[in-house]
Design an enzyme around this catalytic site. Structure first.
Site, short mmCIF file in Angstrom:
data_model
loop_
_atom_site.label_atom_id
_atom_site.label_comp_id
_atom_site.label_asym_id
_atom_site.label_seq_id
_atom_site.Cartn_x
_atom_site.Cartn_y
_atom_site.Cartn_z
N LYS A 149 0.82 -1.19 0.00
CA LYS A 149 0.00 0.00 0.00
C LYS A 149 0.87 1.26 0.00
O LYS A 149 0.68 2.16 -0.84
CB LYS A 149 -0.93 0.02 1.22
CG LYS A 149 -1.87 1.21 1.22
CD LYS A 149 -2.70 1.28 2.48
CE LYS A 149 -1.90 1.86 3.63
NZ LYS A 149 -2.74 2.15 4.82
N ASP A 167 -6.27 0.59 0.49
CA ASP A 167 -6.46 0.90 1.90
C ASP A 167 -7.84 0.38 2.32
O ASP A 167 -8.50 -0.33 1.56
CB ASP A 167 -6.31 2.40 2.16
CG ASP A 167 -7.51 3.19 1.67
OD1 ASP A 167 -8.29 2.67 0.84
OD2 ASP A 167 -7.68 4.34 2.13
#
Length: 266
Positions: A149, A167
């Site tokens: 991420k 996310d």
């Protein structure tokens, strides 16, 4: 004083459970076309979508993204000006007094672990990359405190290399919109990559995140005031479908624009 009445300027509303994807009747081609249509609609809804972290270099974005774990971007942006002034280079982090970093980043939470990550990050950048942030996913994920991420955020926003940032918002919305059935971020990323054009990966991520923060909330999405309702197989599954009730759930500064796009008139 009671809230003003909310009326629908476009009465053609979807029915709960009527979308083909809700019953598994959507084809793979149909899913791809719908996902790309959603992205185009999101672009209209959020023309200013961007990374909400403040930064002026790849190192600053990398540090800010590490700090953003388990806290808000707003909180991170409150502490990073002082942090960036005190530690402008990777070498500064590598040789930092841990207590000095911890004192600055304390408001972000988990500051002891984050302090260790930043010092380790600085050392790795100095020892392995001449103090510069690398520009590949493979190199970034080897750095302390950096997962896919974080790496995709840095690639997309600091290096203009397309990346999908999975996310909590993007993962939740992708499942609600039947773009994936997975919880594993790596599998979600893979599924989205197969639906959305590569050049759109970074902006699609930002748009989905903005939509998750403004409209498609975790506990009670504003289904009846969502401009993506016609393309969402989860319409009405968790949030109110009545426009007035749904509209009250949207409180962001761009509320009027979002309601207008959804055909909701106050």
């Amino acid at each position: 004083m009671s809230a003003p009445p909310v009326t629908l300027t476009n009465p053609a509303r979807p029915r709960v459970g009527a979308h083909p994807a809700a019953s598994g009747r959507e084809t793979a081609l149909g899913r791809k076309r719908r996902a790309r249509r959603i992205n185009r609609t999101l672009a209209v809804g959020y023309p200013d979508a961007r990374c909400d972290l403040d930064f002026s270099s790849p190192l600053e974005l990398l540090v800010a993204t590490v700090l953003s774990a388990q806290t808000t971007d707003v909180r991170v942006n409150q502490v990073t000006p002082a942090l960036f002034d005190a530690f402008p280079t990777a070498a500064d982090y590598a040789h930092a007094d841990p207590e000095r970093i911890a004192e600055i980043i304390r408001p972000t939470g988990f500051f002891r672990a984050k302090t260790r990550s930043l010092i380790g990050l600085g050392r790795a950048l100095v020892d392995e990359h001449d103090g510069e942030v690398p520009g590949t996913l493979e190199e970034l994920v080897k750095l302390p405190g950096v997962g896919r991420k974080t790496a995709n955020v840095v690639l997309g926003d600091a290096f203009d290399i397309p990346g999908i940032t999975v996310d909590t918002h993007l993962g939740r919305l992708s499942r609600r919109m039947a773009m994936t059935t997975h919880d594993d971020p790596v599998k979600v990323e893979r599924d989205i990559a197969g639906l959305i054009e590569r050049r759109e990966w970074t902006m699609f991520s930002h748009r989905m995140i903005w939509h998750g923060r403004r409209v498609c909330h975790s506990r009670k999405p504003a289904c009846g005031a969502c401009f993506l309702a016609a393309d969402c197989p989860s319409f009405g599954a968790a949030g109110p479908t009545e426009p007035a009730a749904a509209a009250r759930l949207i409180t962001s500064d761009d509320r009027a624009h979002l309601l207008d796009l959804a055909g909701v008139d106050e």
